[in-house]
Write an enzyme that holds these catalytic residues in place. Structure first.
Site, short mmCIF file in Angstrom:
data_model
loop_
_atom_site.label_atom_id
_atom_site.label_comp_id
_atom_site.label_asym_id
_atom_site.label_seq_id
_atom_site.Cartn_x
_atom_site.Cartn_y
_atom_site.Cartn_z
N HIS A 436 -30.41 44.11 -54.74
CA HIS A 436 -29.82 43.10 -55.62
C HIS A 436 -29.48 41.88 -54.78
O HIS A 436 -29.41 41.95 -53.56
CB HIS A 436 -28.55 43.64 -56.29
CG HIS A 436 -27.38 43.73 -55.35
ND1 HIS A 436 -27.24 44.74 -54.44
CD2 HIS A 436 -26.33 42.89 -55.16
CE1 HIS A 436 -26.14 44.55 -53.73
NE2 HIS A 436 -25.57 43.43 -54.15
N SER A 438 -26.79 38.51 -54.18
CA SER A 438 -25.50 37.86 -54.42
C SER A 438 -25.21 37.00 -53.20
O SER A 438 -26.00 36.13 -52.85
CB SER A 438 -24.41 38.90 -54.67
OG SER A 438 -24.23 39.74 -53.54
N HIS A 578 -3.21 63.22 -43.92
CA HIS A 578 -3.79 62.02 -44.52
C HIS A 578 -4.05 61.02 -43.41
O HIS A 578 -3.48 61.10 -42.32
CB HIS A 578 -2.88 61.42 -45.59
CG HIS A 578 -1.65 60.77 -45.05
ND1 HIS A 578 -0.51 61.47 -44.75
CD2 HIS A 578 -1.38 59.48 -44.76
CE1 HIS A 578 0.42 60.65 -44.30
NE2 HIS A 578 -0.09 59.44 -44.29
N SER A 580 -4.71 57.19 -41.46
CA SER A 580 -4.09 55.89 -41.30
C SER A 580 -4.49 55.38 -39.91
O SER A 580 -5.49 55.81 -39.33
CB SER A 580 -2.57 56.00 -41.45
OG SER A 580 -1.98 54.74 -41.33
#
Length: 895
Positions: A436, A438, A578, A580
């Site tokens: 595509h 852009s 998690h 970070s």
């Protein structure tokens, strides 16, 4: 003469014409030549001369007129009276359209009586609007040279061969689909140029042109060429490149005088050995004879397809189902494989200055290119289109990678990128494939290692620092997820310099991210190397801190007490659920979150110097630039021949993409109407690997009274990027909390500036003018004066790109040979007067500046026009005339 003026609607101007015409005749009628195409109103002068001095005009042998002239139709009726005429030029192309191409003249036919010009040997009708060749031309018995290039001819008359004395014929850049058989009757023709037409075949009679020495058939649709071309024994150069030829006769190699045979960019698959081995043959761009590998990855698939090389003024090209390779003037390449587009598709392109409001750089990103926009946005291709974009090579950025970043309509994402270096030019190019179109730009980012984490777990290493690894145990996730790892090395010297504490040490900075918002089901094990100089043998655990930052790096929290730290001789190991940012520090400080925050911001900043240089020949022209400290010396060395000025400022620190301003003080001012002027200060955007410069004119707002003015330019911080903590933009020196640096500027006693008293030039003064229109924005006389001040010695190149002729340029240079300022003014205002009624003249000015390498002036004009448009829209809105905008218009405006 007065009666002629009334008929032509010239009013009282011809009252002056009676005296002006003889003066003009005295200079233009020498040796029976009359060159009036150098004047915007040449036809008016011709009509006045013919009425006032007919006896001399009818003796003219050489006449040049511009077919862009509005009085051309009236002038054509007089031409048959010039019985002695030998050379007639009725040519367009004296102005350019919005794409930078020469503007065609209005000529569509000639009076039949022109065929009675028995002495005419040279006729040039190039850059006009001819769809058929005027029949009167075939009755010119002495015609030897005929030029009808850049018209709209679809065919030549069947009796074209009646021009028996023709030696030179050029019909390049037309729409010819075939040739008449009578073309073989041009027995004395020596030079035939039929390039860039739509010819699909040639008649056998072309082989009868026995005196032809040069034949140009390039840029057509020829599938084959007749064997009769081997009869052209006088032929020296044969141009057949950029056609659809599959093979060529072997007999061409035996032409006795042939010194060049150009067969490049065809579909040749069966080339006779005699031709392949001939030293005068050019075969590149064919399946056979390719001497260099094509730049695309799948080289074999690209060979033999159409190649387009676009000039700097072009902004579009067409892609068909057959595919093509496109090379832009700025060095960007495209490869559209066959079948990428099912139907013909016109692609528009432009390069833009990066705007930090919508080009969002991530932490530690470095911008390496301008922004490439390809339209239509979102178009889907059947196969991947390959793009090669050149970029500034970041020699000072180590352990980083280069990627192409594209905008999806909502966010920017990185494409899989391969970096290449051209063998000949040594330029660096980034290569990617897309489905595509852009916006695209090139950035340098921290090296990114990534992997897929399955249910059974895996292991991820850093390629920058193999001592950093992340272990994912079995059962860490229910569904496979993608994880990315980036590392920023930090030297002990940097930490010591930033903290002013010899006892501080820090590990590399680790950033972990994933494509899921769900925490891991089991702890993930992270291994970081201990800070430099620290080992498991001499470790004081009370001094070791593990810090965690959020993904935007805004805060740093000490999580040492929240995790279980394990130590080996070289590493610290801990577990998290998690991801970070993580950073290991070794220091005597108790609370180090604030210290880490300051150090992190310093790592993102560049040490720079400001320079302010004045032109040696014109000290009021000042070059302002913000330069990274390692580039200051080479930049000053490169500019020292043209500029002089103070030493660079003291070093200050700036962020990538940060805005700053320059203000002039103590008796020095700039044009407040400049589009980049905000509250009296010039606006800049800093990018470490792009040029951060502007060249402007400064003046003294009061009378100097013969004295020099000692002033200064000060640099101030502007709006810093959104994610920058307040600490980073606090006061450094001086009373202004955003003040950065100040450099002196000295204005010597100078002659009056152009804008103060324009006065007459070449016998006429410049009246007030507005170029453009209210909707698209105006350029005023003051704007043109400001532009003229910036042009400099390259005014001739700009003039030619604006469409002025060489004769006009030479005349302007000669008439003002003692004054560069007047040369520039004469050129610019002559063009402005000539194009005053052209609604697209401003866009032509912008294109001419770009073609002349003056992007700085082009950018300024574009911004002036945009401000004009905004003011116009605001005024319309205030009086309630603006229509409701559609949703689509609003979306376009936001983009």
């Amino acid at each position: 003469t007065q009666k002629m003026a009334e008929l032509l609607g010239l009013g009282d101007e011809c009252g002056e014409g009676t005296s002006g015409a003889p003066a003009l005749a005295g200079s233009c009628l020498a040796d029976n030549r009359l060159n009036l195409d150098v004047y915007p109103d040449g036809c008016r002068w011709f009509l006045q001369l013919f009425e006032g001095r007919r006896g001399e005009v009818v003796q003219v042998e050489f006449l040049r007129l511009s077919s862009n002239d509005r009085l051309l139709g009236t002038t054509l009726g007089i031409l048959p009276h010039l019985k002695h005429l030998k050379s007639l030029v009725l040519k367009g192309g004296h102005a350019r359209d919005e794409f930078g191409s020469c503007q065609h003249g209005s000529l569509t036919s000639l009076p039949p009586d022109v065929g009675n010009l028995r002495c005419l040997t040279h006729l040039d009708l190039s850059f006009n609007s001819l769809s058929t060749l005027p029949s009167c031309i075939l009755h010119l018995p002495s015609l030897r040279v005929l030029l009808v290039s850049h018209n709209s001819l679809v065919a030549l008359p069947e009796d074209f061969g009646s021009l028996s004395k023709l030696t030179f014929f050029s019909a390049m850049k037309n729409h010819l689909k075939d040739l008449p058989q009578s073309i073989g009757e041009l027995a004395v023709l020596q030079d035939l140029d039929l390039s860039e037409n739509a010819l699909e075949f040639l008649p056998e009679e072309v082989g009868n042109l026995h005196n032809c020495t040069e034949l140009d058939l390039s840029g057509n649709r020829l599938l084959s060429i007749p064997d009769s071309l081997a009869n052209l024994k006088s032929l020296r150069r044969l141009h057949l490149h950029s056609n659809l030829l599959v093979t060529v006769p072997a007999s061409l190699a035996s032409l006795p005088n042939l010194s060049r045979l150009d067969l490049q960019n065809n579909c040749l698959r069966a080339v006779p050995p005699e031709i392949q081995t001939s030293p005068f043959v050019r075969l590149r761009g064919n399946p056979l004879g390719e001497t260099e590998p094509s730049p695309q990855a799948d080289e074999s698939s690209a060979r033999g397809i159409r190649r387009l090389f676009l000039a700097s003024g072009e902004d579009s090209f067409t892609v068909t189902s057959e595919g093509c390779k496109v090379v832009l003037a700025c060095g960007i390449h495209f490869y559209f494989p066959p079948g990428a587009a099912s139907d013909p598709l016109q692609i528009y392109f432009r390069t833009l200055a990066p705007d930090p409001q919508w080009v969002k750089l991530r932490h530690h990103d470095v911008l390496l290119s301008r922004v490439l926009e390809l339209q239509p946005h979102g178009v889907k291709f059947q196969q991947e289109v390959q793009i090669w974009m050149p970029y500034a090579f970041p020699q000072t950025l180590h352990q980083r990678e280069v990627v192409v970043r594209t905008f999806s309509g909502q966010s920017w994402s990185d494409l899989r990128t391969r970096v290449e270096q051209k063998r000949k030019s040594k330029k660096h190019v980034a290569h990617c494939s897309v489905l595509h179109f852009s916006w695209f730009l090139i950035v340098s980012r921290l090296v990114q290692n990534e992997c897929k984490v399955p249910t059974e777990g895996t292991l991820l290493f850093s390629s920058v620092d193999p001592n950093i690894k992340v272990t994912f145990p079995p059962g860490v996730t229910e569904e496979t997820r993608s994880v990315k790892l980036q590392v920023l090395p930090v030297s002990a010297e940097e930490i010591e310099e930033m903290t002013a504490d010899a006892g501080c040490r820090a590990s590399p900075l680790l950033c972990l991210s994933q494509d899921s918002l769900v925490d891991f089901l089991r702890p993930v094990r992270i291994q970081l190397p201990l800070p430099p100089g620290v080992t498991g043998l001499n470790l004081d655990r009370s001094r070791l801190h593990i810090l965690r930052g959020d993904l935007e790096g805004q805060t740093w929290d000490d999580i040492t007490s929240q995790v279980v730290l394990e130590f080996t001789h070289l590493y610290a190991v801990f577990e998290v659920t998690h991801f970070s940012w993580y950073w290991l520090w070794y220091t005597t400080k108790t609370y180090i979150g604030g210290i880490a925050k300051k150090v992190y911001e310093r790592l993102r900043m560049y040490q720079v110097n400001f320079i302010a240089l004045q032109r040696k020949k014109d000290p009021e022209q000042v070059l302002l630039q913000c330069v990274p400290k390692h580039k200051v010396d080479p930049v000053l060395k490169k500019l020292q021949d043209r500029y002089r000025g103070p030493e660079p400022s003291d070093m200050v620190e700036m962020f990538e993409g940060e805005q700053f301003f320059a203000a002039f003080e103590r008796g020095i001012s700039i044009d407040m109407d400049r589009p980049d002027c905000v509250d009296g200060r010039l606006s800049f955007i800093f990018y470490s690997h792009l040029k951060n410069m502007k060249e402007i004119y400064v003046t003294s707002p009061v009378d100097r009274k013969g004295q020099a003015v000692k002033g200064q330019v000060s640099f101030y911080r502007g709006a810093v990027p959104e994610s920058i903590p307040e600490d980073a933009s606090r006061r450094r020196k001086g009373p202004d909390s955003l003040w950065l640096a100040t450099l002196p500027i000295k204005l010597p006693r100078l002659k009056p500036r152009w804008g103060e008293n324009p006065g007459p030039l070449n016998g006429f003064s410049f009246p007030p003018l507005n170029l453009g229109n209210a909707e698209t924005g105006y350029l005023t006389q003051a704007n043109l004066l400001s532009i003229a001040r910036r042009v400099g010695a390259d005014w001739q190149t700009i003039g030619l790109n604006l469409g002025l002729t060489y004769q006009q340029i030479e005349r302007i240079g000669y008439n003002n040979r003692e004054d560069l300022d007047k040369q520039i003014l004469d050129m610019l205002f002559s063009w402005a007067q000539q194009n005053l009624e052209d609604p697209d003249c401003v866009s032509k000015l912008i294109t001419a500046m770009k073609d002349s390498g003056r992007q700085d002036i082009a950018d300024e004009v574009e911004t002036i026009i945009e401000l004009g448009r905004q003011k116009y829209r605001e005024s319309i809105r205030r009086v309630g005339l603006e229509q409701e905008s559609s949703t689509e218009d609003s979306a376009i405006a936001m983009m």
